[in-house]
Design an enzyme around this catalytic site. Sequence first.
Site, PDB file in Angstrom:
ATOM      1  CD  GLU A  19      -3.139  -1.117   1.977  1.00  0.00           C
ATOM      2  OE1 GLU A  19      -3.350  -0.096   2.635  1.00  0.00           O
ATOM      3  OE2 GLU A  19      -3.905  -2.109   1.980  1.00  0.00           O
ATOM      4  CD  GLU A  20       6.215   2.975   2.762  1.00  0.00           C
ATOM      5  OE1 GLU A  20       5.948   2.306   3.777  1.00  0.00           O
ATOM      6  OE2 GLU A  20       7.266   3.621   2.631  1.00  0.00           O
TER       7      GLU A  20
END
Length: 386
Positions: free
Chosen positions: A241-242
């Site tokens: 997600e980062e």
Amino acid sequence: MQFTHEHQELKRNVRRFIDNEINPFVDEWEEAEIFPAKELFRKMGTQGFLGVTKPAEYGGLGLDYSYSVAMAEALGHIRCGGVPMAIGVQTDMATPALARFGSDELRREFLAPAISGEAVACIGVSEPGAGSDVASIKTTARKDGDDYVINGSKMWITNSLQADWMCLLANTSDEGRYRNKSLIIVPMNTKGISVGKKIRKIGMNSSDTGLIYFDNVRVPRRNRVGEEGQGFLYQMLQFQEERLWGAANAMQGMMDCIDVTIEYARERKAFDMPLIDNQWVHFRLAELKTEVESLRALVYRACELYVGGQDVTELASMAKLKAGRLARIVPDSCLQFWGGMGYTWENPVSRFFRDGRLISIGGGADEVMLGIICKYMNILPGKKKA
Ligand SMILES: Cc1cc2nc3c(=O)[nH]c(=O)nc-3n(C[C@H](O)[C@H](O)[C@H](O)COP(=O)(O)OP(=O)(O)OC[C@H]3O[C@@H](n4cnc5c(N)ncnc54)[C@H](O)[C@@H]3O)c2cc1C
């Protein structure tokens, strides 16, 4: 991936908030080398911007990951990289594992205030001796009764000077290097935590970056996120997600570099004609825009598959790699067309030139992304697909 009316509405609201509450103050915050995270996050929390994909029972909007991508893109309108990065740490780097694997009690205590903006979060993975090689971190959390006792240090920690809690990756056993780690939520006011001096950087100036020491820091074992020994795996999932967020967030800044350069090159004359009329200049700008749009297509494809429940580690790594490469190429090419003006501190392109350089390093360097992609292609010597 198709953005719906709701995605567009979210983007418009975020844009309005940025125009009123962030952009007028960005220069001041860049100069001060810090921005008021607590004050800004409280305002953002009130608007529901800090938990778009988080469960409604903890105050989030419960939307799918495509809304995080829409948010990340909209946050690209902020006229610096430091503030959106700090927001991204709160929403998509320090909280995904807690939201997914944390106990109900832990989520009520730490996730809910991060969503409402009452608490600032940070993520503690990197250390003075380990960044790219996450598995080799040295910080330990040893069990003692109902507590963990933490010793070690964390380096490069975004938001750490203002954070209320850290999502910390530490070694909790002597098992193998991928099975000995856990994620633990550590309140930053716990006895034994000290913050080394703020690190001065070449860019991302409005974001505070710290070196944190842990000296016999005691936290309850119930602060562990999910299963003991699963921390490395949880962090790798959190990285997906980062990395997608980082790629999505970088696109608007690159487009802005191209747009302001077009404006400037129309006005600026050399050899009796506007700079933009040189074929090299307008062709180059067209090529750069094409590159950014190809990154967008990659991000949207990864996002669509992720929302559909697929593992997108390979595509997210490609998007992060491409974003890092373009964040170097786009501002560098644009800056060139500004001549001496491009080499000045206040120039919007020169700020992106400095801020965007981090994308190839932070959250996994380009070479680490290439290593992951190679692993998925089964061409990394001695390593099979994860
Ligand atoms: C401004 C800023 C904010 C950050 N925020 C955070 C944060 O909030 N939380 C956090 O945990 N970390 C954070 N980081 C740390 C960041 O994730 C690390 O800097 C990054 O992972 C690289 O680690 P390193 O600096 O230790 O570089 P190293 O691991 O020492 O690597 C140095 C270089 O070696 C090369 N390299 C590494 N591995 C390989 C390989 N296998 N093959 C070929 N070349 C290789 C790469 O070019 C890499 O840049 C931040 C960093 C910065 C600068």
